[in-house]
Design an enzyme around this catalytic site. Structure first.
Site, PDB file in Angstrom:
ATOM      1  N   ASP A  22      33.887  40.871  37.996  1.00  0.00           N
ATOM      2  CA  ASP A  22      33.534  42.248  37.664  1.00  0.00           C
ATOM      3  C   ASP A  22      32.110  42.520  38.155  1.00  0.00           C
ATOM      4  OD1 ASP A  22      32.836  44.686  36.408  1.00  0.00           O
ATOM      5  OD2 ASP A  22      34.191  44.283  34.739  1.00  0.00           O
ATOM      6  N   THR A  58      43.207  35.241  46.213  1.00  0.00           N
ATOM      7  CA  THR A  58      43.517  35.697  44.868  1.00  0.00           C
ATOM      8  C   THR A  58      44.387  36.952  44.964  1.00  0.00           C
ATOM      9  OG1 THR A  58      41.717  37.282  44.575  1.00  0.00           O
ATOM     10  CG2 THR A  58      41.183  34.956  44.226  1.00  0.00           C
TER      11      THR A  58
END
Length: 212
Positions: free
Chosen positions: A118, A191
């Site tokens: 984040d 990912t």
């Protein structure tokens, strides 16, 4: 990121202690005992749905991996993948990385992965970024001498901030790519976010840094 609530997640996690280690603070200093071998241990902080670590564990059976994810509604997706693959060199932790030194002893870890963390773009949230100095202090404590951080993101602002943070901490930059997918590295495990962002044409940034 809005998380879909999964009220069944906790019970599902509790039912699989062989994959998601309960009370990991009791394992501090004995993770090689958990894996029952002396292989290197790599951790991913913010494992998400687990695609990266599943791929890494399959690609490198001689390395032990631990995935850390604070959100139960997310880590259950990683758990489902791990149950299907049943990889002996991968464990998961349902804990917050802010307390990393509660779970790992000094010099117990060989590498830290930070993938698509984040960005916390607002200045007042700087301390929440996983490359902020207080997190670097924890990584340095649990990593072996000259231990490495491998960092990937699509966020240019976070990447630039992280390079500055690593430099200010006195770390050594050993690899940097401003457009990772142009390298055509067949060993690169993506990912879920990486696949999503790269399909949109987003540039993927990656670096490797080492504590001196």
């Amino acid at each position: 990121m809005r998380l879909r609530n999964k009220p069944w997640a906790k019970d599902y996690i509790d039912a699989h202690p062989q994959y998601i280690i309960p009370t990991p603070e009791k394992r501090k200093g004995d993770w090689k005992g958990v894996f029952q071998n002396d292989n290197p241990i790599h951790i991913e902080v913010g494992t998400g749905k687990g695609q990266f670590l599943i791929g890494m564990a399959k690609q490198n059976p001689h390395i032990n991996y631990i995935g850390i994810e604070a959100y139960q509604s997310v880590i259950v997706s990683a758990l489902e993948k791990l149950i299907e693959e049943d990889l002996p060199n991968l464990k998961l932790l349902d804990v917050n990385a802010e307390n990393l030194t509660d779970y790992f002893a000094q010099d117990e870890i060989d590498r830290v992965y930070l993938n698509f963390s984040d960005p916390w773009p607002k200045p007042r949230h700087e301390k929440r970024r996983l490359t902020y100095k207080t997190f670097l202090e924890q990584y340095e404590e649990v990593l072996v001498k000259n231990g490495e951080i491998h960092f990937k993101t699509d966020n240019q602002g976070l990447f630039e901030y992280s390079l500055q943070s690593f430099s200010a901490y006195g770390m050594l930059l050993t690899f940097v790519s401003l457009d990772l997918h142009k390298l055509e590295d067949e060993n690169n495990i993506m990912t879920e976010y990486e696949e999503k962002f790269s399909e949109k044409g987003n540039r993927i940034y990656r670096c490797e840094v080492q504590f001196k």
